[in-house]
Design a protein around this motif. Structure first.
Motif, short mmCIF file in Angstrom:
data_model
loop_
_atom_site.label_atom_id
_atom_site.label_comp_id
_atom_site.label_asym_id
_atom_site.label_seq_id
_atom_site.Cartn_x
_atom_site.Cartn_y
_atom_site.Cartn_z
N LEU A 15 0.83 -1.41 0.15
CA LEU A 15 0.10 0.02 0.06
C LEU A 15 1.04 1.31 0.05
O LEU A 15 0.54 2.20 -0.62
CB LEU A 15 -0.83 0.10 1.36
CG LEU A 15 -2.03 -0.88 1.21
CD1 LEU A 15 -3.06 -1.08 2.48
CD2 LEU A 15 -3.03 -0.70 0.18
N SER A 16 2.04 1.24 0.48
CA SER A 16 2.76 2.45 0.56
C SER A 16 3.38 2.61 -0.64
O SER A 16 3.49 3.85 -1.19
CB SER A 16 3.96 2.07 1.83
OG SER A 16 4.87 3.34 1.71
N LEU A 17 3.77 1.62 -1.49
CA LEU A 17 4.36 1.80 -2.73
C LEU A 17 3.21 2.21 -3.64
O LEU A 17 3.64 3.10 -4.73
CB LEU A 17 4.95 0.33 -3.18
CG LEU A 17 6.15 0.06 -2.47
CD1 LEU A 17 6.86 -1.28 -3.06
CD2 LEU A 17 7.13 1.09 -2.67
N ILE A 18 1.93 1.63 -3.67
CA ILE A 18 0.90 2.05 -4.23
C ILE A 18 0.58 3.66 -4.17
O ILE A 18 0.35 4.42 -5.01
CB ILE A 18 -0.35 1.30 -4.14
CG1 ILE A 18 -0.28 -0.20 -4.53
CG2 ILE A 18 -1.49 1.90 -4.70
CD1 ILE A 18 -1.37 -0.94 -4.33
N ALA A 19 0.76 3.94 -3.00
CA ALA A 19 0.62 5.52 -2.56
C ALA A 19 1.70 6.32 -3.26
O ALA A 19 1.45 7.33 -3.65
CB ALA A 19 0.42 5.79 -1.13
N PHE A 20 2.88 5.83 -3.06
CA PHE A 20 3.90 6.45 -3.74
C PHE A 20 3.57 6.72 -5.18
O PHE A 20 3.80 7.62 -5.79
CB PHE A 20 5.43 5.98 -3.47
CG PHE A 20 6.42 6.70 -4.01
CD1 PHE A 20 7.04 7.81 -3.29
CD2 PHE A 20 7.25 6.30 -5.05
CE1 PHE A 20 8.16 8.42 -3.58
CE2 PHE A 20 8.21 7.02 -5.64
CZ PHE A 20 8.65 8.10 -4.87
#
Length: 170
Positions: A18-23
């Motif tokens: 989810l952190s990478l998707i947000a980035f």
């Protein structure tokens, strides 16, 4: 060992993804997504830790959770989030080097726009050192910074959530 860390692996991986998707989404919306991604990390990290601890307590450990177990599961959770975030952001910058240059230019522009304020607060030597550091910045520096800012609040939230969810057998 998998008994203790199964939920940490699941929710740490989910939080990292989810952190990478947000980035990625933020990179599409703004030229420098690094600061906004840190804010997202302050949301997803405690949620992932809470879910990992709650899942461990309810489904693996018969409704009990010691502080030490909570700290261990929480540690693995936020370290996985940080590791996936560091590797993912670094990989994005390796695949899209022009994106890294855009982020770097944005940070330098913020420094230039705030020059007078920064110099009045910390002095010219500090401003020059910071600007020099920004010029030498690499993709790994940005990725590591993001990872560190997943670990620091992760530790804090793990302590709080472990205390709240703690329940020892009588």
């Amino acid at each position: 060992m998998i008994k203790y860390f199964g939920s940490a692996y699941q929710f740490g991986t989910l939080g990292g993804i989810l952190s990478l998707i947000a980035f990625g989404v933020l990179a599409w919306m703004v030229p420098d997504p690094t600061n906004l991604n840190l804010i997202f990390g302050y949301i997803i990290t405690p949620i992932s830790i809470f879910l990992a601890l709650k899942f461990f307590k309810d489904y693996t450990n018969n409704g009990f959770l010691s502080f030490a177990e909570g700290m261990s599961v929480g540690f693995v959770t936020y370290m996985i989030i940080a590791l996936l975030s560091v590797v993912g952001i670094w990989a994005i910058f390796q695949v899209f080097p022009e994106f890294f240059e855009t982020v770097k230019a944005s940070k330098l522009q913020v420094m230039a726009n705030s020059r007078d304020t920064i110099i009045s607060q910390v002095g010219e030597a500090s401003y020059e050192n910071t600007q020099e550091s920004l010029l030498k910045m690499s993709p790994l520096d940005i990725a590591l910074n993001d990872g560190i800012w997943k670990i620091v609040p992760g530790l804090f939230f793990t302590i709080i959530i472990s205390i709240i969810l703690r329940k020892n057998p009588n």
